[in-house]
Enzyme design. Sequence first.
Site, PDB file in Angstrom:
ATOM      1  CG  HIS A  75      -4.662   2.976   0.154  1.00 53.03           C
ATOM      2  ND1 HIS A  75      -3.409   3.144   0.686  1.00 53.03           N
ATOM      3  CD2 HIS A  75      -5.022   1.705   0.452  1.00 53.03           C
ATOM      4  CE1 HIS A  75      -3.046   2.040   1.297  1.00 53.03           C
ATOM      5  NE2 HIS A  75      -3.996   1.131   1.160  1.00 53.03           N
TER       6      HIS A  75
HETATM    7  P1  TYD Z   1      -6.782  -2.442   2.986  1.00 54.48           P
HETATM    8  O1  TYD Z   1      -6.469  -1.034   3.324  1.00 54.48           O
HETATM    9  O2  TYD Z   1      -7.745  -2.687   1.875  1.00 54.48           O
HETATM   10  O3  TYD Z   1      -5.445  -3.244   2.686  1.00 54.48           O
HETATM   11  P2  TYD Z   1      -4.316  -2.945   1.566  1.00 54.48           P
HETATM   12  O4  TYD Z   1      -3.807  -1.577   1.821  1.00 54.48           O
HETATM   13  O5  TYD Z   1      -3.292  -3.964   1.798  1.00 54.48           O
HETATM   14  O6  TYD Z   1      -4.941  -3.110   0.224  1.00 54.48           O
HETATM   15  O7  TYD Z   1      -7.288  -3.160   4.316  1.00 54.48           O
HETATM   16  C1  TYD Z   1      -7.999  -4.390   4.306  1.00 54.48           C
HETATM   17  C2  TYD Z   1      -8.911  -4.442   5.523  1.00 54.48           C
HETATM   18  O8  TYD Z   1      -8.155  -4.423   6.734  1.00 54.48           O
HETATM   19  C3  TYD Z   1      -9.874  -3.270   5.597  1.00 54.48           C
HETATM   20  O9  TYD Z   1     -11.130  -3.770   6.072  1.00 54.48           O
HETATM   21  C4  TYD Z   1      -9.297  -2.368   6.650  1.00 54.48           C
HETATM   22  C5  TYD Z   1      -8.563  -3.329   7.557  1.00 54.48           C
HETATM   23  N1  TYD Z   1      -7.347  -2.755   8.173  1.00 54.48           N
HETATM   24  C6  TYD Z   1      -7.330  -2.482   9.540  1.00 54.48           C
HETATM   25  O10 TYD Z   1      -8.330  -2.694  10.262  1.00 54.48           O
HETATM   26  N2  TYD Z   1      -6.192  -1.981  10.094  1.00 54.48           N
HETATM   27  C7  TYD Z   1      -5.084  -1.724   9.352  1.00 54.48           C
HETATM   28  O11 TYD Z   1      -4.062  -1.261   9.895  1.00 54.48           O
HETATM   29  C8  TYD Z   1      -5.112  -1.992   7.929  1.00 54.48           C
HETATM   30  C9  TYD Z   1      -3.909  -1.714   7.069  1.00 54.48           C
HETATM   31  C10 TYD Z   1      -6.259  -2.506   7.400  1.00 54.48           C
END
Ligand code: TYD
Length: 136
Positions: free
Chosen positions: A53
């Site tokens: 992302h």
């Molecule tokens: P995600 O963005 O998929 O993680 P990465 O960037 O490591 O691949 O996030 C995983 C889950 O955690 C998703 O349900 C959103 C939640 N999340 C939060 O609630 N707060 C945060 O600060 C982050 C980074 C993720």
Amino acid sequence: MSLKEKCPILHFVDLGDERGKLVVIEGARAIPFEIKRVFYIYDSDSTVVRGQHANRESEFVLINVAGQSKVRISDGIEEVVVELNKPMMGVYIPKMIWKDMYDFSKDSVLLVLASTHYDPKEYIRDYEEYLSLVIN
Ligand code: TYD
């Protein structure tokens, strides 16, 4: 500005002595922003790709405080892979940079410092949408 200039590697000062090592990161001093959020990723393995992302608003610093991982960053034109393998180094990722984290070692603990509170609406998870935004 090249992608490496936009996303510099940060080398933190090691305040260690014979008792062990100590790294201090103060917001807006050792890194370019005030820290509003901290999260860390562990128990991912070498088959997993995370991230995938870009963020409209958030800036990040990524540090492997244990183990190692890689982050592939792109601005839609260039691509760079940074190997995170030392607790005293990190990479700064400004807004609107695409990122994938992968190749996590078993003992990897990837610490992420962020400039914003979490807001899912500022995430761009579609690469084609990202490309159209950065190219225009
Ligand atoms: P995600 O963005 O998929 O993680 P990465 O960037 O490591 O691949 O996030 C995983 C889950 O955690 C998703 O349900 C959103 C939640 N999340 C939060 O609630 N707060 C945060 O600060 C982050 C980074 C993720």
